[in-house]
Structure formats: C-alpha cells, structure tokens
Design a protein around this motif. Structure first.
Motif, mmCIF file in Angstrom:
data_model
loop_
_atom_site.group_PDB
_atom_site.id
_atom_site.type_symbol
_atom_site.label_atom_id
_atom_site.label_comp_id
_atom_site.label_asym_id
_atom_site.label_seq_id
_atom_site.Cartn_x
_atom_site.Cartn_y
_atom_site.Cartn_z
ATOM 1 N N UNK A 32 0.823 -1.218 0.000
ATOM 2 C CA UNK A 32 0.000 0.000 0.000
ATOM 3 C C UNK A 32 0.855 1.266 0.000
ATOM 4 N N UNK A 33 2.135 1.147 0.343
ATOM 5 C CA UNK A 33 3.031 2.311 0.350
ATOM 6 C C UNK A 33 3.735 2.496 -0.998
ATOM 7 N N UNK A 34 3.569 1.506 -1.877
ATOM 8 C CA UNK A 34 4.233 1.586 -3.186
ATOM 9 C C UNK A 34 3.345 2.294 -4.198
ATOM 10 N N UNK A 35 4.021 3.013 -5.089
ATOM 11 C CA UNK A 35 3.259 3.695 -6.125
ATOM 12 C C UNK A 35 3.904 3.371 -7.483
ATOM 13 N N UNK A 36 3.037 3.087 -8.469
ATOM 14 C CA UNK A 36 3.528 2.643 -9.792
ATOM 15 C C UNK A 36 4.556 3.595 -10.389
ATOM 16 N N UNK A 37 4.315 4.905 -10.209
ATOM 17 C CA UNK A 37 5.230 5.870 -10.829
ATOM 18 C C UNK A 37 6.550 6.012 -10.085
ATOM 19 N N UNK A 38 6.698 5.285 -8.994
ATOM 20 C CA UNK A 38 7.984 5.292 -8.287
ATOM 21 C C UNK A 38 8.642 3.911 -8.335
ATOM 22 N N UNK A 39 8.237 3.130 -9.309
ATOM 23 C CA UNK A 39 8.871 1.819 -9.520
ATOM 24 C C UNK A 39 9.442 1.832 -10.927
ATOM 25 N N UNK A 40 10.754 1.783 -11.017
ATOM 26 C CA UNK A 40 11.407 1.780 -12.335
ATOM 27 C C UNK A 40 12.162 0.461 -12.480
ATOM 28 N N UNK A 41 11.665 -0.399 -13.372
ATOM 29 C CA UNK A 41 12.264 -1.729 -13.502
ATOM 30 C C UNK A 41 13.309 -1.796 -14.609
ATOM 31 N N UNK A 42 13.712 -0.646 -15.122
ATOM 32 C CA UNK A 42 14.774 -0.647 -16.147
ATOM 33 C C UNK A 42 15.687 0.572 -15.971
ATOM 34 N N UNK A 43 16.319 0.631 -14.826
ATOM 35 C CA UNK A 43 17.242 1.739 -14.545
ATOM 36 C C UNK A 43 18.517 1.575 -15.376
ATOM 37 N N UNK A 44 18.920 2.671 -16.009
ATOM 38 C CA UNK A 44 20.126 2.642 -16.839
ATOM 39 C C UNK A 44 21.406 2.819 -16.029
ATOM 40 N N UNK A 45 21.293 3.512 -14.893
ATOM 41 C CA UNK A 45 22.484 3.895 -14.124
ATOM 42 C C UNK A 45 23.372 2.689 -13.835
ATOM 43 N N UNK A 46 24.684 2.941 -13.884
ATOM 44 C CA UNK A 46 25.622 1.827 -13.732
ATOM 45 C C UNK A 46 26.510 1.947 -12.507
ATOM 46 N N UNK A 47 26.338 3.044 -11.743
ATOM 47 C CA UNK A 47 27.160 3.222 -10.533
ATOM 48 C C UNK A 47 26.250 3.438 -9.337
ATOM 49 N N UNK A 48 26.776 3.061 -8.174
ATOM 50 C CA UNK A 48 25.992 3.141 -6.938
ATOM 51 C C UNK A 48 25.379 4.533 -6.719
ATOM 52 N N UNK A 49 26.214 5.583 -6.804
ATOM 53 C CA UNK A 49 25.681 6.921 -6.506
ATOM 54 C C UNK A 49 24.675 7.385 -7.570
ATOM 55 N N UNK A 50 24.868 6.926 -8.805
ATOM 56 C CA UNK A 50 23.918 7.296 -9.875
ATOM 57 C C UNK A 50 22.553 6.623 -9.654
ATOM 58 N N UNK A 51 22.601 5.371 -9.243
ATOM 59 C CA UNK A 51 21.342 4.639 -9.004
ATOM 60 C C UNK A 51 20.573 5.305 -7.863
ATOM 61 N N UNK A 52 21.320 5.639 -6.804
ATOM 62 C CA UNK A 52 20.686 6.292 -5.651
ATOM 63 C C UNK A 52 20.061 7.620 -6.091
ATOM 64 N N UNK A 53 20.812 8.378 -6.874
ATOM 65 C CA UNK A 53 20.324 9.679 -7.338
ATOM 66 C C UNK A 53 19.046 9.518 -8.179
ATOM 67 N N UNK A 54 19.056 8.556 -9.092
ATOM 68 C CA UNK A 54 17.878 8.323 -9.946
ATOM 69 C C UNK A 54 16.642 8.014 -9.103
ATOM 70 N N UNK A 55 16.840 7.187 -8.078
ATOM 71 C CA UNK A 55 15.696 6.815 -7.235
ATOM 72 C C UNK A 55 15.199 8.006 -6.415
ATOM 73 N N UNK A 56 16.146 8.800 -5.896
ATOM 74 C CA UNK A 56 15.753 9.975 -5.102
ATOM 75 C C UNK A 56 14.972 10.958 -5.970
ATOM 76 N N UNK A 57 15.418 11.152 -7.202
ATOM 77 C CA UNK A 57 14.742 12.109 -8.085
ATOM 78 C C UNK A 57 13.335 11.634 -8.496
#
Lengths: 114, 155
Positions: free
Chosen positions: B5-30
């Motif tokens: 119930x806390x999940x929202x479709x528009x905040x689930x990305x199942x094909x993230x391009x980012x290839x580094x730890x800090x980039x992945x974190x940044x993409x999710x935060x944004x």
C-alpha cells in the motif's frame, strides 16, 4: 540566511538523525552492517559542519539538540511539528527565512513548495 | 503495516540505466524529490552508505535515511538493467533497490517498522528467486502483496 548556511544546517540535522538511528537498538536489530571507523568519520563530519555554521547559530543548534534531541522542526499548515503549536500568522508569512518557534524555540523549517 | 500500500507505480522503475551506486541512488531519489531537497537526501544517503553498505546480499540493497526534505515516508523501487557494484555484504552486485526516506519526526516509528518489513520481504524475493520476475510496476506491487500475504499466513 545564506543558502550555503541553510544547506549546512539541514545536512547537519540529517546527519544527527543518522547518528541517532545508528545508536538505536531497534535499528541495530534490523541487521544492517555498520563500520565503527566510518561511524567516527561521520561524527567528525557533523562536527565539521557545525563549525561551518555562524557561531551563534551553531550554539543555538547544540543547545536545542541537547534539549530536544532534534533541533529543527518542520512547519506544516502553520504548525510547528516540534511542539504542535500554531505559529503566529506574521511568522508563517516570513517562511523564506529560518526562524525559531516562539513556543518551544526549535529552529523552524519551511519545506519548499513543490 | 502493508508495504504494497506504500508503493506507487510511478515510483517503480524496472529498467534503470544507471551503472554506478551513486547514480542509481540519485535516480531513485529524483523519483521522489527534485532540486536542492533531492540533493540533501542524496548527500545523507551517501553518508549512510559510507557507514556500511545497505546492500543486504543476493542482489538487493535498501538505501535509507531520515531527511528534513520529506513530509512523510517515501519509497521508490528500482531494478537496474545491469547489476551494479554496491559493496554489498556478500560483495555481489545489486539489481533490485528499495529506497526508503522518512521524515525526522516519526511518532509511530513507521520508518523502522517499514525497514524491518522490507528486509523480510527482500529475503523472500531472493529465496524464491523473484528479482527478475515482475515485468511491470503493477506486477511488482502484486508480487509484494502476494509475499506479504504469504508471510502473514505463516504467523
């Protein structure tokens, strides 16, 4: 308050919450790994941020942290979320600055409107 | 507490391009916040990662922190196209991430309860080898819902 001071203050607050969580038994039970040396480095970083604040603001922050654990309280619907008292309208109108709650003294934070 | 119930479709990305730890974190935060608020959260999360990776092993990481920048508990989920080095506990790269950000004031301790629940669900996902199974955000939420129902039955 200059942007850079506000940025340091907010990060200091977030890091203090991080340090507080690391020491929380309920958090420890969840089982995330914590490296002790890194924990000391984090405390050094927060102390460094504190020193970068204007002296008076840094002193107020530390006094409030000792008193309440959390020195900053967000404002929602003109209420201080630290003491849940309604803020005077004229204070809420000055939301561009960081001010203190006239009731509890916490540093007030208005989140930017998205 | 029901994670689905806390999940929202528009905040689930199942094909993230980012290839580094800090980039992945940044993409999710944004996916949650933008601008200076997002940067504050990223800084705090990276400081948290310096304390010890939130990669809990077997391809899953749970970056988390409290931040002044959020009004309520926020969750974003990401699955990377290629596994990312996260310095995880088992040293294996990570593909699935649950990002959890909580406000500093959290009277019901929802933050720690949610973190505990996500760890529990993550263990089920790895045990049943489900990381790559959901094809859409809707599938992902359904999967979490099913896992939660399974866990509830065991109690």
């Amino acid at each position: 308050m200059p942007d850079i001071v506000e940025m340091h203050l907010k990060l200091l607050f977030d890091l203090d919450n991080l340090i507080s969580d690391m020491e929380d038994e309920s958090y420890k039970k969840i089982g995330f790994q914590i490296e002790e040396a890194a924990s000391d480095a984090l405390i050094n970083k927060r102390n460094q941020l504190l020193r970068q604040l204007p002296r008076e603001l840094g002193e107020i922050y530390e006094i409030l942290k000792k008193r309440y654990r959390q020195a900053i309280a967000p404002v929602e619907s003109e209420f201080c979320l630290g003491c849940f008292q309604k803020l005077p309208t004229q204070l809420a109108a000055q939301s561009q600055n960081i001010l203190t709650c006239p009731n509890c003294g916490r540093i007030l934070y208005w989140r930017p409107k998205n | 507490m029901n994670l689905a119930s806390l999940l929202s479709k528009d905040r689930i990305n199942l094909s993230l391009d980012a290839g580094k730890k800090d980039e992945v974190i940044k993409d999710l935060v944004y996916a949650i916040k933008k601008g200076a608020e997002a940067e504050l959260i990223v800084s705090t999360l990276l400081k948290r990662e310096e304390l010890g990776s939130t990669g809990i092993g077997k391809g899953i990481a749970i970056p988390h922190c409290r931040s002044l920048a959020v009004e309520k508990l926020e969750i974003a989920v990401g699955r990377t196209k290629k596994p990312v080095n996260f310095n995880a506990i088992d040293k294996k790269p990570v593909s699935l991430l649950f990002l959890i950000i909580a406000p500093p004031q959290d009277p019901g301790n929802q933050y720690l309860i949610t973190l505990g629940k996500v760890v529990q669900i993550a263990k089920e996902i790895t045990k049943k080898n489900l990381i790559q199974k959901p094809e859409t955000p809707e599938d992902f939420i359904t999967m979490i819902n099913d896992i939660e129902k399974g866990l509830a039955k065991r109690k």
